[in-house]
Design an enzyme around this catalytic site. Sequence first.
Site, mmCIF file in Angstrom:
data_model
loop_
_atom_site.group_PDB
_atom_site.id
_atom_site.type_symbol
_atom_site.label_atom_id
_atom_site.label_comp_id
_atom_site.label_asym_id
_atom_site.label_seq_id
_atom_site.Cartn_x
_atom_site.Cartn_y
_atom_site.Cartn_z
ATOM 1 N N TYR A 112 0.842 -1.201 0.000
ATOM 2 C CA TYR A 112 0.000 0.000 0.000
ATOM 3 C C TYR A 112 0.880 1.254 0.000
ATOM 4 O O TYR A 112 0.934 1.971 -0.958
ATOM 5 C CB TYR A 112 -0.947 -0.021 1.207
ATOM 6 C CG TYR A 112 -1.969 1.084 1.154
ATOM 7 C CD1 TYR A 112 -3.085 0.975 0.346
ATOM 8 C CD2 TYR A 112 -1.817 2.251 1.910
ATOM 9 C CE1 TYR A 112 -4.026 1.992 0.280
ATOM 10 C CE2 TYR A 112 -2.748 3.270 1.850
ATOM 11 C CZ TYR A 112 -3.847 3.138 1.040
ATOM 12 O OH TYR A 112 -4.771 4.156 0.970
ATOM 13 N N SER A 162 -6.476 0.897 -4.501
ATOM 14 C CA SER A 162 -6.583 2.324 -4.216
ATOM 15 C C SER A 162 -5.199 2.958 -4.327
ATOM 16 O O SER A 162 -4.599 2.930 -5.404
ATOM 17 C CB SER A 162 -7.218 2.533 -2.844
ATOM 18 O OG SER A 162 -7.627 3.863 -2.677
ATOM 19 N N ASP A 205 -17.805 3.550 -8.086
ATOM 20 C CA ASP A 205 -16.735 4.033 -7.213
ATOM 21 C C ASP A 205 -16.695 5.554 -7.306
ATOM 22 O O ASP A 205 -16.242 6.114 -8.311
ATOM 23 C CB ASP A 205 -15.400 3.433 -7.631
ATOM 24 C CG ASP A 205 -14.294 3.689 -6.608
ATOM 25 O OD1 ASP A 205 -14.449 4.617 -5.784
ATOM 26 O OD2 ASP A 205 -13.279 2.970 -6.631
ATOM 27 N N HIS A 225 -15.895 1.405 -3.995
ATOM 28 C CA HIS A 225 -14.466 1.339 -3.695
ATOM 29 C C HIS A 225 -14.099 0.110 -2.871
ATOM 30 O O HIS A 225 -12.940 -0.088 -2.528
ATOM 31 C CB HIS A 225 -14.044 2.615 -2.957
ATOM 32 C CG HIS A 225 -12.589 2.894 -3.022
ATOM 33 N ND1 HIS A 225 -11.905 3.083 -4.211
ATOM 34 C CD2 HIS A 225 -11.654 3.016 -2.038
ATOM 35 C CE1 HIS A 225 -10.630 3.304 -3.953
ATOM 36 N NE2 HIS A 225 -10.448 3.265 -2.652
#
Length: 687
Positions: free
Chosen positions: A457, A537, A620, A655
């Site tokens: 991430y 993301s 989203d 999302h």
Amino acid sequence: MPEIIHPRTRRIDVVEEHFGRSILDPFRWLENNARSDRHVAEWIAQQNAVTQDHLESLSGRSVFRERLTAMLNHEQFSVPVKRGGRYFFTRQSGEDNQPKLILRSGEDGQDRVLIDPHGWSSDNGDALAEWAPSDEGALLAYGVQSGGTDWRTIRVLDVDTGETWGDEVRWARFMQIVWAKDGSGFFYSRYPEPEGGATDTAGVANHAVYYHALGTPQSADRLVYSDPERPQVLHLVERTDDGRYLVIYSTPGAGMNALAIVDLTAPGWVARRLVAGLDEEWSVIGSDGDVLFVLTSQDAERRRIVTLDLADPEPSPVEIVPEDEAVLASAALCGGRILAAYLVDARTEVRRIKPDGTPDGVVRLPGIGSAGAFEGSGKDNEAFFLFSSFDTPITIYRYDVAVDSYEVWAQPQVAADLDRIAVEQRFYRSKDGTSVPIFIVRKRHAAGPAPTLLYGYGGFGISMVPIYNPMHIAWIEQGGVVAIANIRGGGEYGRAWHAAGRFENRQNAFDDFIAAGEFLKREGITPADGLAIQGESNGGLLVGAVTNQRPDLFAAALPGVGVMDMLRYHRFTGGTMWISDFGSPDDEKHFAGLLAYSPYHNIRPRRDYPAILATTADADDRVVPGHTFKYVAALQAEDLGPKPRLVRVETRAGHGAGMSRDKLVSLYADLWAFAAHWTGLKIREVP
């Protein structure tokens, strides 16, 4: 396998000047919403058709679908909230697409379903979102999430009768629900009604805190707090246990916030700012009369705990728990003790601390993993927390603060032999010599290199901690390896670790992730052509960026709901909130750095790229799907070798939050089958 012919995507002549640079954007038309632009809708249909043809040809898809269905066929629980002797929690059985809200009256009472969202939509795409019971437990306010959107509609339920009241609050987004102590109404956060009701394209300006009095129309709701001078800031609310103070956090994102309080016993409900700046983190963890206990990063990159005495007209922080070498991740005041969860190399250690700051021992956890979500009140000895690890499903524990003991309150039984799973933490060196931790999860006694999923991430101070993921177990059962890299940009080592992957330092996060892949191969964990990377993301941005920078390193790339156009991300829905981590493309000091790694702008033609399956969803409204559409169109337009570059677009999903279980199974069966094919993972039936 037949050759994949990617659909041709229309190019348009768009060129913009940015600080003396001419920037091409030939696929900008794909930013349009498919609901109003038939050309975008047709493009999605063509792309999905090609993607599904490829996925249907993969032999492992049905096996993964069957195993993932079995893996998720167990109960999942949230930490219970105790109000008026009643316990409220969510439970999702193996047959449920969405969690249900459950009431248990008394410690040993019978469970009763309060809210079952399965009848809200035909495809189970509508979900229960935020919820909060009143102090006496007689009423419950809850948010409805429709089709994956971030927007909420709040309704009120009478707990005893099961009757839904006529109150309806719309346009809530990025919020918590907080009741007034007497149950007369609740506080929440919302945006102005979007022009024309266009929720899918609405921006995130002028967030504000309101109070809704029960039995009144939303038009009568009382504005409690806003900040017109900082229109892009979010305002989130909590309340002290005694009901006196409403706590307001104002944040641009990325773990920094201002702090204000409202004395709800005083007339006028005038907000009092305690911290005006947006440079540190301030989080109220409990109170004792006029004294607030606050977790803060002020003068402490790894956080400390201070008190603020509200009886003082200008309260100054008084330190009671100093900064430690470990990172203070969270804390709560329960039963007269501060329960402080520290990260030690990304693993949790829970320490007991008296209100004056005196150490009071350590809570001995069930194992090495992650503990948190402590729920309780300052004076009640009964508290709850969750514990999990890569090989331990999320388990809820009831903790007696007075005697420092806990017992299982809810524990799922899963369809996997977790004793056969081995978890190892290793450390490797990044490009600049920084030591980075990485978790490696695989079958116990595994020998030799095996196809590997590397996940990361690296942003917004979010830590990748040990937690059970049944999706990963399905990959490991097949003989694969899962690796989770704790790269810079996260919060594993405090604000310094976050800052080292923020703004102009973001390349460090990419270097860390690339170095993780090199380490896995060098150490014989992963074969030369057996590495797949995944992220969602901000992690989707990570995957897109490193694929451009080192396409030779990866066999497959799975960027999910990624931020792919770093020059225009701030122009859509919630994008302005990310400026605090990415920097603004309208600011020359940030522009060059953003352009240097933007996945959409840095595709390198005439180089062999890995197989790519990008995923997004039509609803989203956080990272709009146009990011992924433009990125995939740009990939398909270049000569990048023989492997496919595909996109999978989910319908009536957003999302990630609120996605129904059947859609989740379908998504990950496709991802794992794709990754298995291109990394050489041999799929077999699991007995």
